[in-house]
Enzyme design. Structure first.
Site, short mmCIF file in Angstrom:
data_model
loop_
_atom_site.label_atom_id
_atom_site.label_comp_id
_atom_site.label_asym_id
_atom_site.label_seq_id
_atom_site.Cartn_x
_atom_site.Cartn_y
_atom_site.Cartn_z
N VAL A 228 3.50 -3.08 -3.80
CA VAL A 228 2.37 -4.01 -3.66
C VAL A 228 1.25 -3.59 -4.61
O VAL A 228 0.10 -3.95 -4.41
CB VAL A 228 1.85 -4.09 -2.21
CG1 VAL A 228 2.88 -4.72 -1.29
CG2 VAL A 228 1.45 -2.70 -1.69
N ALA A 229 1.61 -2.84 -5.65
CA ALA A 229 0.64 -2.34 -6.62
C ALA A 229 0.57 -3.28 -7.82
O ALA A 229 -0.04 -4.34 -7.75
CB ALA A 229 1.02 -0.92 -7.04
N ARG A 230 1.23 -2.91 -8.91
CA ARG A 230 1.35 -3.74 -10.10
C ARG A 230 2.79 -3.63 -10.60
O ARG A 230 3.41 -2.57 -10.49
CB ARG A 230 0.38 -3.28 -11.20
CG ARG A 230 -1.08 -3.62 -10.95
CD ARG A 230 -1.34 -5.12 -11.06
NE ARG A 230 -2.75 -5.46 -10.97
CZ ARG A 230 -3.38 -5.77 -9.86
NH1 ARG A 230 -2.72 -5.75 -8.70
NH2 ARG A 230 -4.66 -6.10 -9.87
N ASP A 253 6.25 -7.32 -4.24
CA ASP A 253 5.27 -8.40 -4.32
C ASP A 253 4.81 -8.61 -5.75
O ASP A 253 4.18 -9.63 -6.05
CB ASP A 253 4.06 -8.09 -3.43
CG ASP A 253 3.06 -9.24 -3.39
OD1 ASP A 253 3.52 -10.38 -3.16
OD2 ASP A 253 1.86 -9.02 -3.60
N GLU A 258 5.75 -10.77 -15.06
CA GLU A 258 5.19 -11.60 -14.00
C GLU A 258 4.38 -12.74 -14.61
O GLU A 258 3.55 -12.47 -15.49
CB GLU A 258 4.29 -10.75 -13.10
CG GLU A 258 3.79 -11.47 -11.87
CD GLU A 258 2.97 -10.58 -10.95
OE1 GLU A 258 1.82 -10.96 -10.64
OE2 GLU A 258 3.47 -9.52 -10.55
N HIS A 277 3.50 -12.24 -5.65
CA HIS A 277 2.17 -11.64 -5.78
C HIS A 277 1.18 -12.28 -4.79
O HIS A 277 0.17 -12.85 -5.18
CB HIS A 277 1.65 -11.77 -7.21
CG HIS A 277 0.58 -10.75 -7.54
ND1 HIS A 277 0.36 -10.30 -8.81
CD2 HIS A 277 -0.33 -10.11 -6.75
CE1 HIS A 277 -0.63 -9.42 -8.81
NE2 HIS A 277 -1.07 -9.28 -7.57
#
Length: 315
Positions: A228-230, A253, A258, A277
């Protein structure tokens, strides 16, 4: 001295804004709402990408503060050199902890308990009992990589589910009420002990590609990686290799690239759960963002130190 503030939401929707400013609405449109040279406080449009975030920076010749509505600042960093010295960059600490940590827990539980398999069976109209008992979060060992405010919020939500152990890693070692936070160079020691590895670290030069083939190889067989970071914290090719082998699972996520292209092999890799995301953008976002903006602008108007200052240009 200029008195204009650029906001990505209508000023009338934010309670408690101080008087004395002219509020301009700009949420990333092609046309600026006024002369950027008159803007003293710039609130960056939310989830509009780096191109939008940095577009006005070179023209903000009077700006004194830039406020993001994200925890990470990587989308703004490429344009910081365009600002004059002394501009304070503030992040949105306090806005995303609840929503992002909630999703981290949801992804973890959904993956461990094999909820995607049940959704597939329901769509097929079939009652399919798992061949083996799904895993519980209870009695599992969890490692949180990037133990800042979001990482701590993840642990807050994990604790009632009775994990056997929660270990914590951040850039540098420290002690918390819950226990020690280990430095980044402890990864090699802690990764093999974790059933679940949750990534909540910001994207920096030190963390870009942190989760590479060597990192993944240190994870125990059957472990779950939750990001859930990058997306760029993880080497997608290395992760795909582990997923396709069936040795690891992942709940993501964020991805790299992306948005994830429709034909990307990550969509169909075994053992992966992907959300688009959505860690920050939930019903919890807007009220917290508005409170942060009002609080920061009241401090700004009163000449008081701003909160969440993560960078000052030229220093």
């Amino acid at each position: 001295m200029t008195d204009e503030v650029w906001l990505p939401m209508a000023a009338e929707t934010i309670e408690g804004l101080p008087g004395g400013f002219t509020y301009r609405f700009w949420d990333g449109g092609q046309e600026f709402p006024a002369d950027p040279a008159d803007c003293a406080f710039y609130v960056v449009p939310y989830m509009k990408g780096a191109e939008v975030a940095v577009r006005p920076l070179a023209k903000l010749t009077s700006v004194r503060a830039v406020q993001t509505l994200t925890a990470g600042i990587d989308h703004v960093e490429p344009g910081l050199e365009l600002l004059r010295p002394g501009v304070q960059l503030c992040n949105a600490r306090g806005v995303h902890e609840a929503s992002t940590s909630e999703l981290a827990l949801a992804l973890t539980l959904a993956s461990l308990r094999r909820l995607p398999d049940f959704v597939d069976a329901q769509r097929a109209g079939r009652w399919r009992t798992p061949a083996a008992f799904p895993e519980a979060l209870a009695d599992r060992s969890v490692l949180i990589v990037g133990y800042g405010s979001i990482g701590a919020a993840v642990e807050d939500r994990l604790t009632p589910f009775e994990p056997a152990r929660v270990s914590r890693i951040a850039r540098s070692a420290r002690t918390t009420e819950r226990g020690p936070v280990h430095p980044l160079d402890s990864l090699g020691e802690l990764l093999p002990e974790a059933d679940v590895v949750v990534l909540t670290t910001p994207l920096t030069p030190a963390t870009r590609g942190l989760v590479d083939a060597a990192f993944l190889a240190r994870m125990r067989d059957g472990a779950l990686l939750v990001n859930v970071a990058r997306g760029a914290v993880v080497d997608t090719g290395a992760l795909l290799a582990e997923l396709n082998s069936g040795r690891l699972r992942a709940a993501l996520d964020v991805t790299d690239p992306e948005p994830l292209p429709d034909d990307h092999p990550l969509w169909h890799a075994p053992g992966v759960l992907i959300s688009p995301h959505t860690g920050g953008p939930s019903s919890a976002f807007a009220p917290r963002a508005r409170r942060l903006i009002a609080a920061q602008l009241n401090r700004f108007a009163a000449g008081e130190p701003l909160h969440n200052v993560v960078r000052t240009t030229g220093s």
